[in-house]
Scaffold this motif. Sequence first.
Motif, PDB file in Angstrom:
ATOM      1  N   PRO A  14      23.240 -18.918  32.322  1.00  0.00           N
ATOM      2  CA  PRO A  14      23.523 -19.987  31.732  1.00  0.00           C
ATOM      3  C   PRO A  14      23.937 -21.157  32.259  1.00  0.00           C
ATOM      4  CG  PRO A  14      25.039 -18.412  31.468  1.00  0.00           C
ATOM      5  CD  PRO A  14      23.828 -17.763  32.024  1.00  0.00           C
ATOM      6  N   ARG A 132      16.175 -20.262  33.718  1.00  0.00           N
ATOM      7  CA  ARG A 132      16.515 -19.688  32.575  1.00  0.00           C
ATOM      8  C   ARG A 132      15.723 -18.795  32.263  1.00  0.00           C
ATOM      9  NH1 ARG A 132      19.594 -23.905  32.933  1.00  0.00           N
ATOM     10  NH2 ARG A 132      21.535 -24.170  32.133  1.00  0.00           N
ATOM     11  N   THR A 149      25.871 -14.608  35.259  1.00  0.00           N
ATOM     12  CA  THR A 149      26.785 -15.104  34.232  1.00  0.00           C
ATOM     13  C   THR A 149      27.908 -15.536  34.364  1.00  0.00           C
ATOM     14  OG1 THR A 149      26.782 -14.938  31.634  1.00  0.00           O
ATOM     15  CG2 THR A 149      26.872 -13.005  32.602  1.00  0.00           C
ATOM     16  N   ALA A 152      31.963 -18.671  29.063  1.00  0.00           N
ATOM     17  CA  ALA A 152      31.877 -20.126  28.849  1.00  0.00           C
ATOM     18  C   ALA A 152      33.151 -20.953  29.467  1.00  0.00           C
ATOM     19  CB  ALA A 152      31.741 -20.622  27.280  1.00  0.00           C
ATOM     20  N   GLN A 181      28.756 -24.689  25.444  1.00  0.00           N
ATOM     21  CA  GLN A 181      28.687 -23.662  24.339  1.00  0.00           C
ATOM     22  C   GLN A 181      27.593 -24.169  23.597  1.00  0.00           C
ATOM     23  OE1 GLN A 181      32.765 -23.937  22.631  1.00  0.00           O
ATOM     24  NE2 GLN A 181      33.172 -22.147  23.409  1.00  0.00           N
ATOM     25  N   ASP A 184      24.337 -23.214  25.669  1.00  0.00           N
ATOM     26  CA  ASP A 184      24.272 -21.915  25.459  1.00  0.00           C
ATOM     27  C   ASP A 184      23.574 -21.390  24.265  1.00  0.00           C
ATOM     28  OD1 ASP A 184      25.250 -21.581  28.102  1.00  0.00           O
ATOM     29  OD2 ASP A 184      27.451 -20.500  27.049  1.00  0.00           O
ATOM     30  N   ASP A 187      19.772 -22.882  24.270  1.00  0.00           N
ATOM     31  CA  ASP A 187      19.034 -22.268  25.289  1.00  0.00           C
ATOM     32  C   ASP A 187      18.656 -20.556  24.933  1.00  0.00           C
ATOM     33  OD1 ASP A 187      18.956 -24.375  26.752  1.00  0.00           O
ATOM     34  OD2 ASP A 187      20.403 -23.603  28.286  1.00  0.00           O
ATOM     35  N   SER A 188      19.551 -20.301  24.196  1.00  0.00           N
ATOM     36  CA  SER A 188      19.440 -18.585  23.722  1.00  0.00           C
ATOM     37  C   SER A 188      18.558 -18.457  22.472  1.00  0.00           C
ATOM     38  CB  SER A 188      20.522 -17.729  23.971  1.00  0.00           C
ATOM     39  OG  SER A 188      21.568 -18.487  22.815  1.00  0.00           O
TER      40      SER A 188
END
Length: 210
Positions: A14, A132, A149, A152, A181, A184, A187-188
């Motif tokens: 991340p 990523r 990782t 956060a 956050q 994150d 992206d996920s």
Amino acid sequence: MKTEKHINVAIDGPAGAGKSTIAKAVAKQLEYIYVDTGALYRSIALNAINSGTNTDNEAEINELLNNTKVEIKFINGEQRVFLNSQDVSDKIRTTEVSMMASKVSAIATVRDFLLELQRGLARENNVIMDGRDIGTVVLPQAQVKIFLTASAQCRAKRRYKDYLAAGNTQESYEQILADIQQRDYNDSHRAVAPLKPAEDSVVVDTSDDT
């Protein structure tokens, strides 16, 4: 005829996990090429911002890509990113560009546009490539895969200190944390190449490390 096989190292993770810092240091020590794939997406993002492109409009995205030339050049051993022949290596390191990069990286045509550039560098060089989806999509056959990782909160503190060191006092810790956050999550949860560890990657949590 036997061809030389280059070593490919994939480092995913991340925002703010330290991928670039680690990758640069290891690449220098091993004398490998360092490839910051995030910088490529940031370049597309910068072009979209400058041109006022509506990234929700497929036709405008296609027009943007037709008028985009992204190059990676290595000058004195350092990666520099060129957008339409201009060095934008410093201009792409803003919060605005970061958030736009998260958005454009979820667009399949953008990912396809940059995929061959990334794979070409890996075919021709020993590389350490961070991003990523390097271990899952870009270089699934990489000999080494690391998912780097950290919490956060830890990542936000690191980025806040970096901004202060660079003289940027406009970004608060709270805003940086909120941005991290949100990124994150974006992206996920994207449909295309979401952020996740490759099944055969080594997961390294650096939350408690300097």
